[in-house]
Scaffold this active site. Structure first.
Site, PDB file in Angstrom:
ATOM      1  N   LYS A  34       0.846  -1.201   0.000  1.00 19.88           N
ATOM      2  CA  LYS A  34       0.000   0.000   0.000  1.00 19.88           C
ATOM      3  C   LYS A  34       0.872   1.238   0.000  1.00 19.88           C
ATOM      4  O   LYS A  34       1.814   1.350   0.789  1.00 19.88           O
ATOM      5  CB  LYS A  34      -0.878   0.001   1.270  1.00 19.88           C
ATOM      6  CG  LYS A  34      -1.801   1.201   1.359  1.00 19.88           C
ATOM      7  CD  LYS A  34      -3.043   0.991   0.530  1.00 19.88           C
ATOM      8  CE  LYS A  34      -3.836   2.265   0.284  1.00 19.88           C
ATOM      9  NZ  LYS A  34      -3.408   2.983  -0.948  1.00 19.88           N
ATOM     10  N   GLN A  61       7.121   4.113   3.954  1.00 19.61           N
ATOM     11  CA  GLN A  61       5.703   3.715   3.962  1.00 19.61           C
ATOM     12  C   GLN A  61       5.478   2.456   4.805  1.00 19.61           C
ATOM     13  O   GLN A  61       4.426   2.307   5.421  1.00 19.61           O
ATOM     14  CB  GLN A  61       5.236   3.493   2.517  1.00 19.61           C
ATOM     15  CG  GLN A  61       3.734   3.565   2.327  1.00 19.61           C
ATOM     16  CD  GLN A  61       3.212   4.992   2.188  1.00 19.61           C
ATOM     17  OE1 GLN A  61       3.798   5.798   1.480  1.00 19.61           O
ATOM     18  NE2 GLN A  61       2.112   5.303   2.850  1.00 19.61           N
ATOM     19  N   LYS A 107       5.243   3.769   8.378  1.00 15.91           N
ATOM     20  CA  LYS A 107       4.077   4.653   8.501  1.00 15.91           C
ATOM     21  C   LYS A 107       2.796   3.819   8.548  1.00 15.91           C
ATOM     22  O   LYS A 107       1.953   3.995   9.418  1.00 15.91           O
ATOM     23  CB  LYS A 107       4.039   5.598   7.284  1.00 15.91           C
ATOM     24  CG  LYS A 107       2.917   6.603   7.320  1.00 15.91           C
ATOM     25  CD  LYS A 107       2.680   7.289   5.980  1.00 15.91           C
ATOM     26  CE  LYS A 107       3.895   7.961   5.409  1.00 15.91           C
ATOM     27  NZ  LYS A 107       3.583   8.919   4.334  1.00 15.91           N
ATOM     28  N   LYS A 135       5.470   1.967  -2.983  1.00  7.69           N
ATOM     29  CA  LYS A 135       5.387   3.289  -3.609  1.00  7.69           C
ATOM     30  C   LYS A 135       5.645   3.114  -5.099  1.00  7.69           C
ATOM     31  O   LYS A 135       6.341   2.182  -5.509  1.00  7.69           O
ATOM     32  CB  LYS A 135       6.439   4.228  -3.031  1.00  7.69           C
ATOM     33  CG  LYS A 135       6.085   5.680  -3.171  1.00  7.69           C
ATOM     34  CD  LYS A 135       5.186   6.106  -2.031  1.00  7.69           C
ATOM     35  CE  LYS A 135       4.670   7.506  -2.184  1.00  7.69           C
ATOM     36  NZ  LYS A 135       4.049   7.980  -0.939  1.00  7.69           N
ATOM     37  N   GLY A 155      -2.765   8.216  -4.416  1.00  9.99           N
ATOM     38  CA  GLY A 155      -2.107   9.416  -4.927  1.00  9.99           C
ATOM     39  C   GLY A 155      -0.871   9.804  -4.130  1.00  9.99           C
ATOM     40  O   GLY A 155      -0.569   9.239  -3.083  1.00  9.99           O
ATOM     41  N   ASP A 156      -0.157  10.759  -4.647  1.00  9.51           N
ATOM     42  CA  ASP A 156       0.970  11.422  -3.973  1.00  9.51           C
ATOM     43  C   ASP A 156       1.199  12.701  -4.795  1.00  9.51           C
ATOM     44  O   ASP A 156       0.285  13.134  -5.521  1.00  9.51           O
ATOM     45  CB  ASP A 156       2.210  10.507  -3.943  1.00  9.51           C
ATOM     46  CG  ASP A 156       3.266  10.965  -2.944  1.00  9.51           C
ATOM     47  OD1 ASP A 156       3.124  10.668  -1.756  1.00  9.51           O
ATOM     48  OD2 ASP A 156       4.237  11.645  -3.344  1.00  9.51           O
ATOM     49  N   THR A 168      -4.800  13.668   4.965  1.00  9.12           N
ATOM     50  CA  THR A 168      -3.407  13.890   5.381  1.00  9.12           C
ATOM     51  C   THR A 168      -3.295  15.216   6.145  1.00  9.12           C
ATOM     52  O   THR A 168      -2.671  15.279   7.216  1.00  9.12           O
ATOM     53  CB  THR A 168      -2.449  13.894   4.171  1.00  9.12           C
ATOM     54  OG1 THR A 168      -2.775  12.784   3.335  1.00  9.12           O
ATOM     55  CG2 THR A 168      -1.007  13.775   4.607  1.00  9.12           C
ATOM     56  N   ASN A 187      -2.409  19.354  -1.843  1.00 11.97           N
ATOM     57  CA  ASN A 187      -3.431  18.688  -1.030  1.00 11.97           C
ATOM     58  C   ASN A 187      -3.155  18.752   0.474  1.00 11.97           C
ATOM     59  O   ASN A 187      -4.017  19.142   1.258  1.00 11.97           O
ATOM     60  CB  ASN A 187      -3.536  17.223  -1.521  1.00 11.97           C
ATOM     61  CG  ASN A 187      -4.389  16.375  -0.623  1.00 11.97           C
ATOM     62  OD1 ASN A 187      -3.890  15.738   0.287  1.00 11.97           O
ATOM     63  ND2 ASN A 187      -5.685  16.389  -0.844  1.00 11.97           N
ATOM     64  N   SER A 198      -6.988   5.892   3.549  1.00 12.12           N
ATOM     65  CA  SER A 198      -6.946   4.935   2.437  1.00 12.12           C
ATOM     66  C   SER A 198      -7.274   3.531   2.955  1.00 12.12           C
ATOM     67  O   SER A 198      -7.996   2.772   2.309  1.00 12.12           O
ATOM     68  CB  SER A 198      -5.554   4.901   1.802  1.00 12.12           C
ATOM     69  OG  SER A 198      -5.402   5.910   0.843  1.00 12.12           O
TER      70      SER A 198
HETATM   71  N1  GLU Z   1       0.987   9.225  -0.651  1.00 10.01           N
HETATM   72  C1  GLU Z   1       0.449   9.174   0.676  1.00 10.01           C
HETATM   73  C2  GLU Z   1       1.548   8.886   1.667  1.00 10.01           C
HETATM   74  O1  GLU Z   1       2.668   9.300   1.459  1.00 10.01           O
HETATM   75  C3  GLU Z   1      -0.760   8.273   0.800  1.00 10.01           C
HETATM   76  C4  GLU Z   1      -0.568   6.864   0.354  1.00 10.01           C
HETATM   77  C5  GLU Z   1      -1.840   6.028   0.306  1.00 10.01           C
HETATM   78  O2  GLU Z   1      -2.923   6.547   0.606  1.00 10.01           O
HETATM   79  O3  GLU Z   1      -1.725   4.847  -0.022  1.00 10.01           O
HETATM   80  O4  GLU Z   1       1.367   8.304   2.703  1.00 10.01           O
END
Ligand code: GLU
Length: 445
Positions: free
Chosen positions: A89, A110, A113, A125, A164-165, A208, A239, A378
């Site tokens: 994810k 990630q 996190k 990612k 997204g990012d 976020t 965002n 998410s």
């Molecule tokens: N891009 C966001 C992050 O850096 C969200 C990633 C997601 O929702 O999977 O955590």
């Protein structure tokens, strides 16, 4: 030599050409060194050697037709880092700076996190060096379809769920999802950040930014302080910045800056609801530059090619991009003796900046804790898709708030440092411990 130090030394030798990935790995491995020494199974089962290597990296060519009818070629990637605690994810980033090092740093962060959210989410990612800036909707759509043609074989609700990012918002997720459905002939949760009317979570765009402010409020509460009346510097205007500013203003704080790659605006009277509406329209629909804010509002000044870090404030929220605060800029921030710095962007502080904040004893919340709200929602979107349910905005918001408070408590638990809280260490250890435990339970694979 400690196990974590040995792994790091080998990594530095092997990946000399991946500075951003090494920067992220150095941070985490430094934090968890002692924890790893206290848990001998971690070395016995090679947990660190395994965790620093992605499960796999997919790279592919993305060819698309531009508005002039000419074929264009970009590079596409998906780094599937770890699925120890859930399906891969993490977001997709479309930006000219994207390369394997950047995506490995983001994918590695990630893992921890996502672990901190307490949800069942692995780490990944992806993205491309495609630059959506200045492209027409038709060009972005053509690119997204070609990108998804390659990616779709490797994703799915139980396998890997991109989102997204930077450079990938609701428009891009729409085009990607549309093409995914065309190829897979299935309507399910293979992407998050979908529109609320077509399988998305009603609070995903805000998540976020709102989550960042909930985390900041938890930090303040720990010191018996409140957000109301605090002066805040925010960088970026995308965002994360928009919704962090929105929530901060709603809670009575004064947000005085926003920025983009052209420079920053300082609004001495502070942002308000109407001004934020203008920013959203400017950035999300017209895709214009932040300098226009200063043309519209007399209380604001635009500083070309500068960053907002010399302005004084109580709270600093870097929400733009990686390494946007270097050592010298961190000294400027430290000079105004702020209460705290909390990261909305991924890895916005260089290692030198991290050291400056530490020496100056400024509370510093790392990205993997304070910006986890996006991926947390998410995760909630995935749950809703699995159950085929649409939750009310208030319900999602309550869950997000609870997750951010819990992440804060984990940082406090693992980050005790002689009367202070080391949020970086706390987040790294708490995030790592859960993943390591899962890997130890699941054998060697
Ligand atoms: N891009 C966001 C992050 O850096 C969200 C990633 C997601 O929702 O999977 O955590």
């Amino acid at each position: 030599m400690k196990y974590a130090d040995r792994v790091l030394t080998e990594l530095q030798e092997r990946y000399k050409s991946e500075p951003e990935f090494l920067q992220a790995a150095e941070g985490v491995l430094a934090s968890i060194g002692d924890y790893v020494e206290d848990h001998s199974d971690i070395e016995k089962y090679g947990i660190l050697d395994r965790l620093v290597e992605p499960d796999r990296i997919l790279t592919f060519r993305v060819t698309w037709i531009d508005g002039a009818g000419k074929a264009q070629t970009n590079r596409g990637y998906r780094v599937q880092f770890s699925n120890a605690i859930g399906p891969y994810k993490g977001g997709l980033r479309f930006h000219p700076t994207v390369n394997q090092s950047i995506l490995k740093f983001l994918g590695f962060e990630q893992i921890f996190k996502n672990s901190l959210t307490g949800l069942w989410l692995g780490g990944a990612k992806g993205g491309s060096d495609f630059d959506p800036k200045g492209k027409s909707d038709a060009e972005v759509m053509s690119f997204c379809e070609s990108f998804m043609t390659e990616l779709f074989n490797y994703i799915g609700p139980d396998t890997d769920v991109p989102a997204g990012d930077i450079g990938v918002g609701e428009r891009e997720i729409g085009y990607l999802y549309g093409w995914y459905k065309k190829l897979a002939n299935q309507f399910h949760g293979s992407l998050t950040g979908k529109g609320a009317d077509w399988g998305g979570s009603s609070l995903r765009p805000q998540a976020t930014g709102y989550g960042l402010i909930y985390f900041v409020e938890a930090m303040l509460q720990e010191m018996n302080q409140k957000l109301e009346g605090k002066k805040i510097i925010i960088s970026g205007s995308g965002n994360v910045s928009q919704y962090a500013a929105e929530k901060a203003v709603e809670q009575g704080a004064k947000v005085i800056t926003l920025s983009d790659s052209d420079g920053y605006i300082l609004d001495s009277e502070g942002l308000n609801e109407e001004k934020l509406q203008f920013v959203k329209e400017l950035k999300n629909i017209r895709r214009g530059r932040i300098s226009e804010y200063a043309n519209k509002y007399k209380s604001a000044k635009f500083f070309k090619d500068q960053k907002p870090w010399s302005e004084e404030a109580d709270i600093y929220l870097p929400c733009a991009t990686q390494n946007e605060i270097d050592g010298d800029q961190a000294k400027k921030i430290a000079g105004s003796r702020p209460i705290l710095v909390a990261e909305g962007a991924n890895m916005p502080t260089t290692p030198q900046a991290v050291r400056v904040f530490k020496q100056a004893e400024i509370l510093h919340a790392p990205d993997k804790a304070s910006n986890a709200g996006g991926v947390a929602v998410s995760g909630l979107e995935m749950s809703q898709n699995m159950a085929n349910l649409a939750w009310e905005k208030e319900d999602v918001d309550k869950r997000l708030h609870k997750i951010m408070n819990e992440i804060h408590d984990k940082c406090v638990k693992y980050g005790q440092a002689g009367g202070n809280i080391d949020y970086i260490k706390g987040a790294d250890i708490a995030g790592f411990a859960r993943v390591a435990d899962a890997m130890l339970s699941q054998g060697v694979w």
